[in-house]
Write an enzyme that holds these catalytic residues in place. Structure first.
Site, mmCIF file in Angstrom:
data_model
loop_
_atom_site.group_PDB
_atom_site.id
_atom_site.type_symbol
_atom_site.label_atom_id
_atom_site.label_comp_id
_atom_site.label_asym_id
_atom_site.label_seq_id
_atom_site.Cartn_x
_atom_site.Cartn_y
_atom_site.Cartn_z
ATOM 1 C CG LEU A 15 29.245 -15.609 -21.552
ATOM 2 C CD1 LEU A 15 29.546 -15.130 -22.964
ATOM 3 C CD2 LEU A 15 27.867 -16.274 -21.519
ATOM 4 N N GLY A 32 14.662 -26.597 12.666
ATOM 5 C CA GLY A 32 14.880 -25.670 13.781
ATOM 6 C C GLY A 32 16.351 -25.282 13.860
ATOM 7 C CD GLU A 61 24.925 -22.668 -16.943
ATOM 8 O OE1 GLU A 61 24.214 -22.887 -17.947
ATOM 9 O OE2 GLU A 61 25.775 -23.464 -16.512
#
Lengths: 379, 380
Positions: free
Chosen positions: A123, A337, A361
């Site tokens: 996409l 730490g 997304e």
């Protein structure tokens, strides 16, 4: 959260697999940037790759809640394996399941569900991320074929995928209405993978550019109707957000688990770390936020399983789980730490992996826009 | 407190900024990737006087004040976080204790080497089982004739792999607890002193962070810094100063993240316009800039307290370090966020800046320790 017996059993099965088989591989997948082929094969054997797809299409015939549980459990030990599962199921399998014709389902869904083929979803483009209507990849119908030109970027599993669903437009000036969704198979002439991204985290997953140069795909590879690409990808993203939320949640849970183990095993100033109130305060915050995120995501999954609207809930779940996940992974390093910054402990990997959850997304900013739009109305 | 910088401070800021932007920025991604120690730039900084900023000129230093120190460290870190901490350590963890607690011979012998970059300094305090809890250290030094015999291991020591002069803490009398710790100057080539594991770190990857191993290392008596039993005092006093530096490093790292975010938000377009036009982006940029300015003032104020010769400014220095670290992590996170998917890749500097920022909340006293220091002053 109270889950029905069948979900508890399912969770047990996935957790067992995650702890025994995925966890021991997670560190080297990250350091070497290795793709988890072996684990994918195992997930296929365990029927995890298409959990909510009916058995007739090769799926496990379960539901979205089971899927969220699975991603949560795998994400808890390995973000890279988790993102593969989420991308394959939600972005590779799902669009074909919801929008595919019977022929497409038979042809593509079965091998994807069985893990014989790997799925992916194209996409995003270099200049169209959150703004998906800005798609510049062009699909031109010439006779019985679509001729595709353009490129996609940041595509999870792109380079290794066999079946890729992608979006392209008839004409960029048409905005959303010009966009359609298509299926392209690996090896199609004119289709190739470009640059492989060098990423902060999820380094055991592959993120690639996809390039289309006069790539011809048969007309029957149109997914849904012409001009319905926007509908297909919005539905895909709604579902995908549940899985990214579940992955964010799983990674956060992994950070909490590692922190609990660390504070139980280590001392400071002769006192067990777990007796320190500052540590207790951190653990309590993480655990509470993780539980809240889990409820949001499982709620979205249950709404979807009941065919009820879930856009807002999925966006909330993804937004919140990634937000508190970043905080939880950050605190986990703080609890460890200096050791937490080294590759001897998993927490620095968790933090790097988790950051993608605020971006992929739909960024958190987009999620908030979606949530606000659902609450305030579209106009 | 004067909110304006002096002319000298402004000139220094200008000069260091120019240097950092032209020399450090271009190599920062490379040295992050390769972990290569940036010697070439360290030599150049030595020429600019940046390795001994607060050291008087008679000892080879630049003779500046503590706000100037913060200004320089901020600008260097803005260009490259690894280089920033290398320089900060040489200045405030090594040169400073020499200046404050060394005798004349020690100052004359070591400070010019440190200031000119002929030998770089490292500070050996942390041990595998003694981080925040200094008194838990296990290293010991016993006096035998004219030498101390040093044994023990130090971990997470910045510059260690490349340094020539080490300030090392060890017990000379364990029964006295914190009053039994002493400070020693150890040179790299002393027999029995070797380097252990090179840490594989998430960020600041070009800082030669290694373990130090001392096996019956013979140290001449005159290499005791201060008196026997002064170690805890030296370490606390030194950390008060170095926290100003780490605060400044945090401001610099955060500023570089903001610089990148502003640049990107003006270039990147979405929905037909540059993303800097969107209120959601503006909200993040505004928060980032405000956080950075607040942190910068806390750092300057701690520097100002030291300039005035205040003997106690632990609270101010802890506040500056705690706050700058916390906002740097947050600002870097937002900068990645503004870059979207691109910010997750190594194509843009924010990915590295984000990894570099996290250490600020851990070294030279974790944020939790800073809060304890601050709270202790409040309720004392």
């Amino acid at each position: 959260m109270i889950l029905h017996e069948k979900y508890l059993k399912f969770r047990e099965k996935v957790r067992d697999f995650a702890d025994k088989e995925v966890a021991p591989r997670a560190k080297e997948l990250d350091i070497k940037g290795e793709f988890p082929w072996d684990l994918i094969k195992r997930m296929a054997e365990l029927e995890l790759l298409a959990l909510y797809v009916p058995k007739e299409y090769g799926g496990a015939g379960l539901d979205v809640l089971s899927y969220a549980i699975a991603v949560d459990e795998i994400g808890r030990v390995c973000g890279s394996t988790g993102i593969f599962l989420a991308a394959h199921s939600s972005l590779g399998v799902y669009p074909i399941y919801v929008a595919g014709s019977e022929e497409q389902k038979q042809k593509y869904l079965i091998p994807l569900a069985r893990g014989d083929k790997i799925g992916s979803f194209g996409l995003t483009e270099s200049n169209a991320g959150s703004d998906a209507a800005g798609t510049q990849t062009i699909a031109k119908l010439v006779g019985d074929e679509y001729v595709i030109n353009g490129s996609k970027r940041f595509i999870t599993s792109g380079e290794v995928a066999d079946i890729i669903i992608f979006t392209a437009t008839k004409d960029p000036s048409m905005g959303y209405s010009g966009i359609s969704a298509f299926i392209v198979e690996k090896g199609t002439p004119g289709f190739s993978a470009g640059k492989k991204e060098d990423k902060l985290g999820l380094r055991g997953s592959i993120t690639s550019e996809l390039i289309f140069e006069d790539c011809k795909i048969p007309k029957e590879n149109l997914l849904g109707k012409e001009g319905e690409g926007f509908k297909v990808f919005m539905a895909t993203l709604d579902g995908g957000r549940i899985s990214i939320g579940a992955l964010a949640l799983g990674i956060a849970q992994g950070a909490l688990d590692a922190s609990v183990k660390f504070v139980k095993e280590n001392k400071k100033s002769g006192k067990p770390l777990k007796k320190s109130q500052s540590i207790q305060s951190m653990i309590a915050e993480m655990a509470t936020e993780i539980e809240a995120a889990r409820l949001l995501i499982y709620q979205a999954a249950m709404l979807k399983d009941n065919d009820m609207p879930y856009t807002k809930e999925a966006a909330m779940g993804k937004y919140y789980a990634s937000l508190i996940g970043m905080k939880a992974t950050d605190i986990a390093i703080t609890i460890h730490g200096m050791l937490g910054l080294t590759k001897e402990y998993p927490v620095e990997r968790f933090m790097r992996d988790e950051k993608l959850m605020e971006i992929g997304e739909g960024t958190s900013e987009i999620q908030k826009i979606v949530i606000a739009r659902e609450i305030l109305g579209k106009r | 407190m004067d909110f304006d910088l002096t002319n000298d401070q402004k000139m220094l800021q200008d000069e260091v900024r120019k240097f950092a932007q032209t020399e450090l920025v271009p190599v920062a991604p490379e040295i992050d990737e390769s972990g290569e120690f940036p010697w070439k730039n360290i030599k150049k900084m030595a020429e600019l006087g940046l390795l001994g900023i607060i050291v008087p000129e008679e000892y080879g230093g630049a003779g500046f004040d503590y706000i100037s120190l913060a200004i320089a460290i901020e600008e260097i870190s803005r260009g490259c976080a690894s280089t920033g901490v290398i320089v900060a350590v040489n200045n405030s963890l090594v040169s400073y204790p020499f200046l404050q607690f060394g005798n004349e011979e020690q100052k004359k012998k070591y400070l010019p080497l440190l200031c000119k970059g002929e030998k770089l300094g490292a500070f050996g305090l942390t041990e595998p089982n003694a981080g925040s809890d200094v008194v838990a250290m296990e290293s010991t030094a016993r006096l035998e004739g004219d030498h101390y015999i040093l044994n023990g291991t130090k971990r997470f020591i910045t510059n260690a792999g490349e340094a020539g002069i080490f300030v090392v803490f060890a017990y000379t009398n364990k029964e006295l607890k914190h009053k039994g710790i002493s400070t020693f100057i150890v040179e790299r080539d002393t027999p029995g002193f070797s380097l252990g594991k090179h840490e594989n770190l998430m960020g600041i990857r070009a800082t030669a962070n290694c373990e130090l191993i001392f096996e019956d290392v013979k140290i001449p008596k005159e290499n005791l810094l201060g008196k026997e039993g002064d170690g805890f005092k030296i370490c606390m006093n030194t950390l008060d100063v170095s926290r100003i530096d780490i605060g400044a490093q945090g401001v610099g790292i955060a500023q570089s993240a903001l610089d990148e975010a502003i640049k990107y938000s003006k270039e990147r377009k979405a929905f037909g316009q540059p993303i800097c036009n969107f209120e959601m982006m503006q909200s993040m940029l505004a928060e980032m800039a405000t956080q950075i300015q607040a942190a910068r003032f806390l750092v300057y104020y701690a520097g100002h307290c030291k300039n005035k010769g205040m003997t106690r400014f632990s609270k101010e220095s802890a506040m500056s370090k705690y706050y700058a670290a916390s906002i740097a992590v947050d600002v870097a996170r937002k900068a990645v966020q503004i870059h979207g998917g691109y910010g997750y890749t190594r194509d843009y500097p924010v990915e590295r800046i984000y990894r570099d920022a996290k250490i600020l909340e851990l070294y030279e006293g974790t944020s939790e320790i800073q809060k304890i220091v601050i709270a202790r002053e409040l309720v004392r």
